[in-house]
Enzyme design. Structure first.
Site, PDB file in Angstrom:
ATOM      1  N   GLU A   1       0.973  -1.179   0.192  1.00 59.33           N
ATOM      2  CA  GLU A   1       0.133   0.038  -0.058  1.00 59.33           C
ATOM      3  C   GLU A   1       0.897   1.300  -0.013  1.00 59.33           C
ATOM      4  OE1 GLU A   1      -3.879  -0.235   1.945  1.00 59.33           O
ATOM      5  OE2 GLU A   1      -3.307   1.763   2.851  1.00 59.33           O
TER       6      GLU A   1
ATOM      7  N   ARG B   1      -2.413  32.926 -17.735  1.00 63.63           N
ATOM      8  CA  ARG B   1      -2.868  34.102 -17.028  1.00 63.63           C
ATOM      9  C   ARG B   1      -1.939  35.083 -16.895  1.00 63.63           C
ATOM     10  NH1 ARG B   1      -7.065  36.797 -14.998  1.00 63.63           N
ATOM     11  NH2 ARG B   1      -6.498  37.581 -12.913  1.00 63.63           N
TER      12      ARG B   1
ATOM     13  N   GLN C   1       9.348  35.502 -11.018  1.00 59.80           N
ATOM     14  CA  GLN C   1      10.073  34.499 -10.568  1.00 59.80           C
ATOM     15  C   GLN C   1       9.675  33.792  -9.447  1.00 59.80           C
ATOM     16  OE1 GLN C   1      14.047  35.386  -8.378  1.00 59.80           O
ATOM     17  NE2 GLN C   1      14.865  34.518 -10.522  1.00 59.80           N
TER      18      GLN C   1
END
Ligand SMILES: Cc1cc2nc3c(=O)[nH]c(=O)nc-3n(C[C@H](O)[C@H](O)[C@H](O)COP(=O)(O)OP(=O)(O)OC[C@H]3O[C@@H](n4cnc5c(N)ncnc54)[C@H](O)[C@@H]3O)c2cc1C
Length: 389
Positions: free
Chosen positions: A242, A268, A279
């Site tokens: 798991e 955008r 940056q």
């Protein structure tokens, strides 16, 4: 060392991504047990629900590395991370224990339907009073002739509202520590086994979860998995699967969210240019990439260990820690980089909610750190040398 997948594995990943995008839905619909089972059966036909089960029992017979690659592709293609989580919990916490510890009769009885997608499995160890301290669980299994009588209750059991088979842990020697637990395989509908109402969770909403109650539930001794007293060992083994392969679904989901975040940062525009040109934004995205890539390397290293038959429990613990912490941070970053759009219920916000539980299930991250610390010789007790000082 080779970091590339062979052509066959690469093709399988592409196939799983295409299938998941086309057939598994986007996770926005309200939970519908019938639709859940329909999608489960489709995943079964693709060989996903029985990926690591040997072909002789109806599975795909994949090794751990290839299974991880498949799970990563599932997480990438399926925006319903809850569904991907349910499939992985079924396979690694319930089906693999039957595969690895079942008798021939048990394997023939359970594995074909569990691998093919006809049947769904749940694994139940956690109890209201025994979460991280799983060995102190209170569900009792008392031997009566050729059977055991189980009494107690389990909580947070993934898949229990839809499960056909339960892999349950109960105490055969209460207070017996590691050797006090025994694993049982119990069919749904067995008198005395009932399932509570489905929880409404903030994350992994597509994964049904409930409590399980055992009241004088009679289970034949032939349905003990492994031997009496071997439950904790079986549980540890399933947790290695798991903590490795289940968490691969998160790698895929992280890659999906990272890809769309990069796209958003390119498109955008603010202050007359794409926000990715700032940056502070681009460095945040590079940090997300570094965390994802590091977590991926650790997870595949753990998968290699599983394939080599290693009994190392540290590599899976480190993989679980790295993937879940990277997932939560990546979810936070993806929300932040979308501005207000990030909190309007889109992909980033959904992923963040799906990422939060990953620090809790499969043993909390604090417990993983305890285990790693113990392996480093930081067990808490003072060494004899120190005590002598
Ligand atoms: C989405 C999801 C799916 C799950 N599915 C299943 C399932 O299918 N089957 C199942 O049996 N269980 C399942 N669980 C339950 C899960 O295994 C438990 O939630 C987990 O083991 C933690 O137990 P707890 O929630 O009782 O927390 P607790 O054990 O009460 O822990 C609370 C907090 O205390 C910390 N803590 C506890 N002990 C220590 C310690 N010694 N050192 C440091 N910190 C400590 C924990 O890290 C945690 O932060 C699921 C949980 C989630 C969230």
């Amino acid at each position: 060392m080779n970091f590339d997948f062979d052509t066959e594995t690469a093709e399988m990943r592409d196939m799983v991504v295409r299938f998941a995008r086309r057939d598994l839905g986007d996770g926005t619909a309200a939970h519908d047990p019938e639709d859940f089972r329909r999608r489960w059966q489709l995943a079964g036909k693709q060989g996903i629900t029985g990926a690591s089960v040997p072909a002789a029992y109806g599975g795909s017979g994949l090794d751990a590395v290839t299974t991880a690659a498949l799970m990563e592709a599932l997480g990438y293609g399926c925006p319903d991370q809850g569904f991907a989580f349910s499939v992985a919990a079924h396979l690694f916490a319930a089906v693999m224990p039957i595969t690895e510890f079942g008798t021939e009769e048990q394997k023939q009885r359970w594995l074909p339907s569990l691998a093919s997608g006809e049947a769904i499995a749940a694994h139940a160890i956690t109890e209201p009073e025994a979460g991280s301290d799983a060995l102190s669980l209170r569900t009792r299994a008392e031997r009566k002739g050729d059977a055991y009588v189980l009494n107690g209750s389990k909580c947070f059991t993934t898949n229990s509202p839809v499960a056909d088979v339960f892999v349950l842990q109960a105490a055969t020697s209460p207070g017996g520590g590691f050797f006090g637990l025994t694993t049982f395989v119990v069919a749904a509908g067995t008198p005395g086994l009932t399932v509570g109402p489905r929880y409404d969770k903030v994350g992994l909403r597509g994964s049904p979860m409930a409590d399980v109650y055992l009241t004088d539930c009679v289970v034949p001794a032939a349905d003990v998995l492994g031997e009496e007293g071997s439950g904790a060992g079986i549980f540890s083994s399933s947790m290695k699967w798991e903590r490795t392969c289940l968490f691969a679904t998160y790698l895929g989901a992280m890659q999906r969210v990272l890809d769309s975040t990069v796209e958003h940062a390119r498109e955008r525009e603010q202050f007359g240019r794409p926000i990715g040109g700032f940056q502070a934004v681009s460095h945040r995205i590079v940090d997300m990439t570094v965390r994802l890539e590091s977590a991926r390397l650790m997870l595949y290293k753990a998968a290699c260990g599983l394939d080599a038959g290693s009994d190392d429990e540290i590599a899976p613990a480190l993989a679980k820690l790295a993937v879940s912490e990277a997932a939560v941070q990546l979810g936070l970053d993806a929300v932040q980089l979308r501005g207000a759009l990030g909190i309007l219920g889109g992909e980033a916000e959904t992923f963040l909610r799906d990422a939060l539980p990953s620090r809790i299930f499969s043993g909390t991250n604090e417990i993983q750190k305890n285990n790693v610390a113990r392996a480093l010789g930081l067990g808490g007790r003072r060494s004899r040398k120190l005590r002598q000082r």
